[in-house]
Motif scaffolding. Structure first.
Motif, short mmCIF file in Angstrom:
data_model
loop_
_atom_site.label_atom_id
_atom_site.label_comp_id
_atom_site.label_asym_id
_atom_site.label_seq_id
_atom_site.Cartn_x
_atom_site.Cartn_y
_atom_site.Cartn_z
N ARG A 26 13.39 3.03 58.59
CA ARG A 26 13.89 3.16 57.33
C ARG A 26 13.60 4.77 56.82
N GLU B 31 3.59 -6.13 68.74
CA GLU B 31 4.21 -6.33 67.65
C GLU B 31 3.93 -5.18 66.21
N PHE B 32 2.71 -4.62 66.82
CA PHE B 32 2.12 -3.68 65.91
C PHE B 32 3.17 -2.41 65.97
N ALA C 74 9.29 0.67 59.99
CA ALA C 74 8.81 1.37 58.90
C ALA C 74 9.61 2.91 59.18
N TYR C 75 9.58 3.70 60.46
CA TYR C 75 10.22 4.93 60.60
C TYR C 75 11.72 4.52 60.82
N ILE D 172 11.18 10.30 67.43
CA ILE D 172 10.77 9.91 68.70
C ILE D 172 9.04 9.73 68.72
N SER D 173 8.64 9.20 69.71
CA SER D 173 6.97 9.10 69.95
C SER D 173 6.40 8.19 68.71
N PRO E 120 1.18 7.54 71.10
CA PRO E 120 1.53 8.46 69.82
C PRO E 120 1.95 7.92 68.77
N MET F 63 0.57 6.59 64.75
CA MET F 63 -0.53 6.59 63.72
C MET F 63 -1.81 7.45 64.11
N ASN G 267 10.77 -7.25 56.54
CA ASN G 267 11.23 -6.23 55.42
C ASN G 267 12.30 -6.34 54.66
N VAL H 156 6.53 11.95 63.62
CA VAL H 156 6.01 11.36 62.51
C VAL H 156 5.27 12.71 61.65
N SER I 241 6.24 -2.64 64.16
CA SER I 241 6.01 -2.69 62.83
C SER I 241 6.25 -1.35 62.53
N VAL I 242 5.55 -0.42 63.28
CA VAL I 242 5.48 1.06 62.85
C VAL I 242 7.00 1.75 63.13
N LEU J 97 8.52 6.31 54.18
CA LEU J 97 8.20 5.07 54.75
C LEU J 97 8.16 3.66 54.00
N SER J 98 8.13 4.08 52.59
CA SER J 98 7.76 2.86 51.99
C SER J 98 9.01 2.34 51.48
#
Lengths: 329, 329
Positions: A292, A281-282, A289-290, A120-121, A126, A128, A25, A308, A285-286, A316-317
């Motif tokens: 940010r 790893e996924f 983003a959060y 959190i979560s 929990p 996506m 990022n 979320v 990555s989430v 998030l972007s």
């Protein structure tokens, strides 16, 4: 543009994932890794990543923009996140669904006291998956929800097998039943039992001379973990396990089917799915983003615990609001 | 609980869909339908729905909580939404992607002037597909996006066929190419041409004695609409068209594949898909969920133009924040 400084608290598979994600990022940089182990014994995945002692963390509270807490949900996060949320903007991946309201309350109190933002979560379930449940329910009030997990490695089930006498190592895959998925997608609204939704596939390394029939029986009859499922047990060598099953893949499906219109005559299927080579790893990555979004909310003087559900997607972007409207809408 | 009063502005397939969707949501009720036709000539789908003249709408500005504008993107919405956004909280489904920034600016000015909330470009594409593009891009910065549409009816392509001499009626289906979908899902990151992504299937009712070969050729060579696609043309009777092709199904797939970790060695696939029996009814269901969010934002004194990117998911749900955290996270 000044980069957002992210620190990692707890350094296992998830922490390493965050280290890699921060590198991907352009608006984030790694402040460092905080570990409860002796820092000199921890070797970061990336050259240049600094390692600090977790006990020193409050010393750096003015230098860290967001702290990503990479601990376990059973014992670490219920203590860590509330303890750190007064001094830092924090993100965690607390995933004990039933205890989320309690965790939320503890973290909210701390974050509000410190004027910080805590999310959190966060992750995929929990995370996506939750988001997709909420969106689909809001759109189709008259419908039915389904979540399938897998094909993927369940750490908890693998650990449960390892605790059986005579087992040296094990890896358990959760697999959704294709016929159940097909029926749901057709809008048949099936009522599915636990056994009809998932099967369990186990690869087990046994001690030499161990009673394989007993081990297999102990696995298949284990309450909660296996007894409600059709379970397959394969005995393999440690070499095979290390060679063929070292990854931590996962994924799953969130599906909502619902009806609209005259006499509820129109059927709709909303499906969200993930196929992940690396679960940690996924998830990492989430989390980034959060992180940010958390920092942006903090800069707007919002404080307290968020999930979320509370976060507008634009936050998030890495792109600006104008850019996402022009390029992604 | 007092119900949110929703009015429909423009009454075609989409307006009827909103009428049905309002009935499904326990916290909304229909104020009425506003039409540019003579109100007495409009027969609502549901008993009890009131019909008013569109020219009288400002008379009711204090009685309507949210106005769902159900017009076309080509000529209606660019005028209607800015004209109504100063007096009403409004939602539209403006879907000319390239013109969204211009539409946004015009609506934003009006909504801010009136202290109202406007949400534009709501539906599934733009709408839910846009959201999924944004979420997936935020999570996987190093990846590739794919959108496939169908199988579904394209009104624009059906209309284009109807304009050909000798054609009485037509229905065009857009169909994603399965091999392309499979390749994307495998993480092969293919570069796909227009022809490789979708095929077009046409059912055409021709005048008696019309030159079918000429009609077929005119369809297949029509620039923009068909010439870049593999197109199949089937001539059928009006009876067959009415019997077998009266529905307005649609759907599609938003997929992002991306890589993470050491040497970018882990591949991930995020997929969102819709399979809709009725495109207008589903779009209407999304509009009503966002009407709820618009009204909540208005009650919090937020004003101006919003998109799906700006709206926190929790605002879409009929449930409280505490409920969604406890039940859906």
């Amino acid at each position: 543009m000044e980069k957002m400084k992210i620190a990692i608290y707890g350094y296992g598979n998830l922490g390493r994932g965050v280290e890699y994600a921060v590198r991907q990022n352009p608006d984030t940089e790694l402040f460092g890794i905080f570990t409860r182990r002796a820092p000199e014994t921890v070797k970061p995945a990336l050259e240049g990543s600094k390692v600090f002692s977790a006990s020193d963390i409050t010393r750096y509270k003015d230098q860290i923009d967001v702290l990503v807490i990479c601990g376990g949900s059973a014992t670490d996060l219920p203590k860590m996140t509330p303890a750190l949320a007064a001094d830092f903007n924090v993100i965690d991946s607390f995933d004990t669904h039933a205890d989320i309201p309690k965790h939320f309350a503890a973290v909210d109190e701390a974050a509000k006291k410190g004027g910080k933002v805590a999310v959190i979560s966060v992750g995929w379930d929990p995370g996506m998956f939750s988001l997709n449940r909420l969106y689909a329910n809001a759109i189709l009030p008259d419908g039915k929800d389904y979540t399938f997990w897998g094909k993927g490695v369940s750490q908890g089930h693998s650990d449960a097998i390892r605790r059986i006498e005579g087992v040296l190592d094990a890896r358990q895959y959760t697999i959704p039943v294709q016929a159940a998925l097909d029926s749901v997608r057709k809008g048949e609204n099936p009522d599915l039992t636990t056994r009809e939704k998932h099967t369990r596939l186990c690869y087990v390394v046994a001690e030499e001379g161990a009673d394989l029939a007993r081990i297999e029986n102990e696995i298949k009859t284990m309450p909660k973990y296996f007894s409600d499922y059709d379970t397959t047990v394969n005995f393999i060598s440690q070499e095979e396990l290390d060679r063929d099953h070292k990854g931590i893949p996962h994924g799953g499906f969130v599906i909502r089917t619902g009806r609209t219109g005259e006499n509820n005559g129109s059927n709709h299927v909303i499906e969200y799915s993930l196929k992940l080579d690396s679960n940690p790893e996924f998830t990492a990555s989430v989390l980034v983003a959060y992180a940010r979004a958390a920092y942006r909310m903090f800069l707007r003087s919002e404080a307290g615990c968020k999930t979320v559900f509370d976060i507008a997607p634009v936050d998030l972007s890495v792109k600006t609001r104008e850019q996402v409207i022009a390029e992604m809408l």
